[in-house]
Design an enzyme around this catalytic site. Structure first.
Site, PDB file in Angstrom:
ATOM      1  N   LYS A   1       1.158   4.251  -2.936  1.00 40.24           N
ATOM      2  CA  LYS A   1       0.934   5.680  -2.681  1.00 40.24           C
ATOM      3  C   LYS A   1       2.178   6.513  -2.988  1.00 40.24           C
ATOM      4  CE  LYS A   1      -3.314   5.620  -1.738  1.00 40.24           C
ATOM      5  NZ  LYS A   1      -4.236   6.379  -2.602  1.00 40.24           N
TER       6      LYS A   1
ATOM      7  N   TYR B   1       0.843  -1.202   0.000  1.00 42.32           N
ATOM      8  CA  TYR B   1       0.000   0.000   0.000  1.00 42.32           C
ATOM      9  C   TYR B   1       0.878   1.251   0.000  1.00 42.32           C
ATOM     10  CZ  TYR B   1      -3.433   3.487   1.410  1.00 42.32           C
ATOM     11  OH  TYR B   1      -4.228   4.612   1.466  1.00 42.32           O
TER      12      TYR B   1
END
Length: 117
Positions: A115, A111
């Site tokens: 990002k 994750y």
């Protein structure tokens, strides 16, 4: 007026279909907010074989934005806003040797990388 349209950012075909359908309308697009995404999910892949979080949170938004450029140009002055997360700061840089997390997968690490991308 508000109109709903189907879009799955984990499928390049869905993104292409959405953009083509939107383009057919010939409408200007004044603002595109790239905010959808998935977070810390179990290891899985998109319909096109990308790691789910990178494929959805980065690649999906990238393709969507590029395909909607004609509509954004019609809506000028238009804006594109891509929302990220402070979790990007936990990434230890882009793992260029394992971008799809095939050698090692951690939900939060993947994750964070999605990002950072």
């Amino acid at each position: 007026n508000v109109e709903g349209m189907t879009l799955d950012l984990a499928s390049l075909q869905s993104i292409r279909s959405f953009a083509a359908e939107f383009e057919k309308k010939g409408l200007p697009l004044n603002l595109l907010i790239n905010n959808a995404g998935v977070m810390a999910c179990p290891k899985s892949k998109t319909a096109d074989g990308f790691e789910m979080q990178l494929g959805t949170n980065h690649l999906g938004h990238f393709l969507l934005t590029n395909l909607l450029l004609p509509s954004l140009e019609r809506g000028a002055p238009s804006r594109v806003v891509t929302v990220s997360s402070m979790i990007h700061s936990r990434a230890k840089g882009m793992n260029w040797d394992d971008m799809m997390s095939e050698k090692s997968y951690g939900p939060w690490a993947a994750y964070a990388q999605s990002k950072l991308a």
